[in-house]
Motif scaffolding. Structure first.
Motif, PDB file in Angstrom:
ATOM      1  N   PHE A  66     -21.417   2.386 -46.325  1.00 56.39           N
ATOM      2  CA  PHE A  66     -20.943   1.762 -47.560  1.00 56.39           C
ATOM      3  C   PHE A  66     -21.519   2.422 -48.809  1.00 56.39           C
ATOM      4  N   PHE A  67     -22.831   2.520 -48.910  1.00 61.55           N
ATOM      5  CA  PHE A  67     -23.439   3.034 -50.137  1.00 61.55           C
ATOM      6  C   PHE A  67     -23.171   4.527 -50.317  1.00 61.55           C
ATOM      7  N   THR A  68     -23.112   5.254 -49.207  1.00 61.17           N
ATOM      8  CA  THR A  68     -22.737   6.667 -49.303  1.00 61.17           C
ATOM      9  C   THR A  68     -21.305   6.802 -49.802  1.00 61.17           C
ATOM     10  N   GLY A  69     -20.416   5.987 -49.248  1.00 57.40           N
ATOM     11  CA  GLY A  69     -19.029   6.005 -49.694  1.00 57.40           C
ATOM     12  C   GLY A  69     -18.886   5.589 -51.148  1.00 57.40           C
ATOM     13  N   LEU A  70     -19.689   4.615 -51.566  1.00 57.62           N
ATOM     14  CA  LEU A  70     -19.631   4.155 -52.952  1.00 57.62           C
ATOM     15  C   LEU A  70     -20.029   5.270 -53.914  1.00 57.62           C
ATOM     16  N   ARG A  71     -21.066   6.002 -53.564  1.00 56.10           N
ATOM     17  CA  ARG A  71     -21.479   7.128 -54.416  1.00 56.10           C
ATOM     18  C   ARG A  71     -20.401   8.206 -54.453  1.00 56.10           C
ATOM     19  N   MET A  72     -19.767   8.439 -53.326  1.00 57.80           N
ATOM     20  CA  MET A  72     -18.698   9.440 -53.295  1.00 57.80           C
ATOM     21  C   MET A  72     -17.509   9.002 -54.146  1.00 57.80           C
ATOM     22  N   LEU A  73     -17.191   7.717 -54.110  1.00 57.47           N
ATOM     23  CA  LEU A  73     -16.078   7.213 -54.918  1.00 57.47           C
ATOM     24  C   LEU A  73     -16.351   7.372 -56.408  1.00 57.47           C
ATOM     25  N   LEU A  74     -17.570   7.106 -56.815  1.00 57.60           N
ATOM     26  CA  LEU A  74     -17.915   7.187 -58.233  1.00 57.60           C
ATOM     27  C   LEU A  74     -17.919   8.626 -58.743  1.00 57.60           C
ATOM     28  N   ARG A  75     -17.902   9.591 -57.824  1.00 57.09           N
ATOM     29  CA  ARG A  75     -17.809  11.001 -58.219  1.00 57.09           C
ATOM     30  C   ARG A  75     -16.407  11.570 -58.002  1.00 57.09           C
ATOM     31  N   ILE A 190       1.729   0.685 -52.967  1.00 57.66           N
ATOM     32  CA  ILE A 190       1.661   2.147 -52.990  1.00 57.66           C
ATOM     33  C   ILE A 190       0.315   2.606 -53.545  1.00 57.66           C
ATOM     34  N   ALA A 191      -0.169   1.920 -54.574  1.00 58.67           N
ATOM     35  CA  ALA A 191      -1.468   2.285 -55.145  1.00 58.67           C
ATOM     36  C   ALA A 191      -2.593   2.046 -54.144  1.00 58.67           C
ATOM     37  N   MET A 192      -2.466   1.010 -53.321  1.00 59.64           N
ATOM     38  CA  MET A 192      -3.473   0.784 -52.288  1.00 59.64           C
ATOM     39  C   MET A 192      -3.503   1.951 -51.297  1.00 59.64           C
ATOM     40  N   GLU A 193      -2.314   2.433 -50.945  1.00 61.61           N
ATOM     41  CA  GLU A 193      -2.246   3.597 -50.056  1.00 61.61           C
ATOM     42  C   GLU A 193      -2.820   4.835 -50.735  1.00 61.61           C
ATOM     43  N   LEU A 194      -2.516   4.995 -52.015  1.00 58.92           N
ATOM     44  CA  LEU A 194      -3.043   6.144 -52.750  1.00 58.92           C
ATOM     45  C   LEU A 194      -4.563   6.106 -52.825  1.00 58.92           C
ATOM     46  N   ALA A 195      -5.119   4.908 -52.965  1.00 60.55           N
ATOM     47  CA  ALA A 195      -6.575   4.784 -53.018  1.00 60.55           C
ATOM     48  C   ALA A 195      -7.202   5.307 -51.735  1.00 60.55           C
ATOM     49  N   SER A 199      -9.341   9.031 -51.346  1.00 61.89           N
ATOM     50  CA  SER A 199     -10.762   8.811 -51.072  1.00 61.89           C
ATOM     51  C   SER A 199     -11.146   9.075 -49.620  1.00 61.89           C
ATOM     52  N   TYR A 200     -10.182   9.404 -48.757  1.00 62.34           N
ATOM     53  CA  TYR A 200     -10.476   9.668 -47.349  1.00 62.34           C
ATOM     54  C   TYR A 200     -11.550  10.758 -47.228  1.00 62.34           C
ATOM     55  N   PRO A 201     -12.547  10.616 -46.340  1.00 59.14           N
ATOM     56  CA  PRO A 201     -12.684   9.679 -45.215  1.00 59.14           C
ATOM     57  C   PRO A 201     -13.503   8.420 -45.513  1.00 59.14           C
ATOM     58  N   ILE A 202     -13.623   8.035 -46.750  1.00 55.24           N
ATOM     59  CA  ILE A 202     -14.328   6.795 -47.077  1.00 55.24           C
ATOM     60  C   ILE A 202     -13.527   5.616 -46.535  1.00 55.24           C
ATOM     61  N   GLY A 203     -14.205   4.593 -46.069  1.00 55.72           N
ATOM     62  CA  GLY A 203     -13.546   3.449 -45.462  1.00 55.72           C
ATOM     63  C   GLY A 203     -12.558   2.770 -46.390  1.00 55.72           C
ATOM     64  N   SER A 207     -12.780   1.548 -50.527  1.00 53.05           N
ATOM     65  CA  SER A 207     -11.929   2.113 -51.578  1.00 53.05           C
ATOM     66  C   SER A 207     -11.003   1.070 -52.194  1.00 53.05           C
ATOM     67  N   THR A 208     -10.408   0.217 -51.368  1.00 55.51           N
ATOM     68  CA  THR A 208      -9.520  -0.809 -51.918  1.00 55.51           C
ATOM     69  C   THR A 208     -10.309  -1.960 -52.537  1.00 55.51           C
ATOM     70  N   GLY A 209     -11.441  -2.291 -51.939  1.00 48.78           N
ATOM     71  CA  GLY A 209     -12.244  -3.388 -52.473  1.00 48.78           C
ATOM     72  C   GLY A 209     -12.774  -3.100 -53.858  1.00 48.78           C
ATOM     73  N   LEU A 210     -13.177  -1.852 -54.097  1.00 48.59           N
ATOM     74  CA  LEU A 210     -13.701  -1.498 -55.416  1.00 48.59           C
ATOM     75  C   LEU A 210     -12.617  -1.600 -56.485  1.00 48.59           C
ATOM     76  N   ILE A 211     -11.379  -1.310 -56.114  1.00 48.84           N
ATOM     77  CA  ILE A 211     -10.281  -1.460 -57.071  1.00 48.84           C
ATOM     78  C   ILE A 211     -10.096  -2.925 -57.443  1.00 48.84           C
ATOM     79  N   PHE A 212     -10.210  -3.815 -56.463  1.00 48.85           N
ATOM     80  CA  PHE A 212     -10.077  -5.238 -56.766  1.00 48.85           C
ATOM     81  C   PHE A 212     -11.224  -5.725 -57.649  1.00 48.85           C
ATOM     82  N   VAL A 213     -12.416  -5.207 -57.417  1.00 48.74           N
ATOM     83  CA  VAL A 213     -13.541  -5.560 -58.285  1.00 48.74           C
ATOM     84  C   VAL A 213     -13.258  -5.102 -59.715  1.00 48.74           C
TER      85      VAL A 213
END
Length: 284
Positions: A66-75, A190-195, A199-203, A207-213
């Motif tokens: 999770f935290f590794t993926g979160l850092r990758m998403l923010l970059r 469609i945007a959920m799929e794009l997310a 962001s693959y291979p992040i879970g 990726s979708t949860g951060l968009i909802f936040v």
């Protein structure tokens, strides 16, 4: 499920709350399915993964912690643009549904009419999401579809901003709300799929949860901003608003700001969002 809940609320709320004193009753009724769903989700789900992988890429999943993926998403530039624009869109639709009655009552439209427009907004949105989802499933044109739909929803928001400032425009208001929902909600799946794609291979959950936040944060900011931009006006005999001692609220500036923000986000998304379909490439 979320749009369906909004649809039911738009249809039931005017009937459940003929007067302000009935609001606690409405909230109590709406709390029943919410509490039930929360209990079922908490007590009824015991497995970490589904018995059958949902996609080919999930068969040999190498998603990040999770935290590794979160850092990758923010970059991830493409993901940040998508989260800001699409999250803002979700927040805007939430504000639109919540404030629709207040926006329309000042021009003499009834609560029932506002509820009907909210229902049209949601029903047409579900139809748009279904049709665009079928199209994208066949063509894989995720980016092109979301950009076109975003621009058309921005145009619909401008139409609503103008039409809602006039009286006796029930048909045009119904049309603009329908178009706003049709093109706006069409972006949702469609945007959920794009997310996930960008962001693959992040879970997917990350990726979708951060968009909802992001959408909730942007929605709160937008709600506060729009309400702060309202102007007190003298009582109008044709208004159907519940008038307090300070007078009714004029929503001209807020709806124009909402249309401007929607148009700005659409332009920003069209110009700057570009990404590869990483998950699709991994599956082929």
């Amino acid at each position: 499920a979320n749009p369906l809940g909004i649809l039911i609320a738009n249809l039931l709320s005017p009937a459940l709350v003929p007067e302000g004193k009935h609001i606690p009753l409405m909230l109590g009724i709406y709390a029943v399915p919410a509490v039930t769903a929360c209990a079922l989700a908490t007590l009824g789900i015991h497995e970490k993964v589904p018995p059958t992988p949902p996609s080919a890429s999930a068969t040999n999943s190498n998603s990040q912690p999770f935290f590794t993926g979160l850092r990758m998403l923010l970059r991830n530039k493409a993901y940040i643009i998508l989260a800001v624009c699409f999250g803002g869109g979700i927040g805007m639709f939430t504000c639109f549904s919540a404030l629709l009655e207040q926006i329309l009552c000042e021009k003499g439209y009834s609560n029932d009419f506002a509820g009907l427009n909210g229902a049209l907004f949601t029903v047409c949105g579900l139809l748009g999401a279904f049709l665009l989802g079928m199209y994208v499933d066949r063509t894989r044109k995720f980016i092109e579809s979301t950009k076109i739909s975003f621009c058309l929803s921005a145009l619909a928001s401008i139409m609503f901003a103008v039409t809602s400032r006039f009286r006796h425009q029930a048909i045009m208001l119904a049309i603009t709300c329908s178009l706003f929902g049709f093109f706006g909600f069409a972006i949702y799946p469609i945007a959920m799929e794009l997310a996930v794609e960008c962001s693959y291979p992040i879970g997917e959950g990350t990726s979708t949860g951060l968009i909802f936040v992001a959408s909730q944060i942007e929605g709160v900011i937008l709600m506060i901003l729009l309400q702060a931009l309202t102007v007190r006006v003298s009582e109008d005999p044709s208004s159907t608003c519940a008038i307090d001692q300070d007078g009714a609220l004029d929503w001209t500036t807020p709806v124009l700001v909402m249309a401007g923000l929607c148009s700005g986000m659409a332009c920003f998304y069209v110009i700057f969002f570009h990404t590869d379909y990483k998950r699709l490439h991994a599956e082929t």
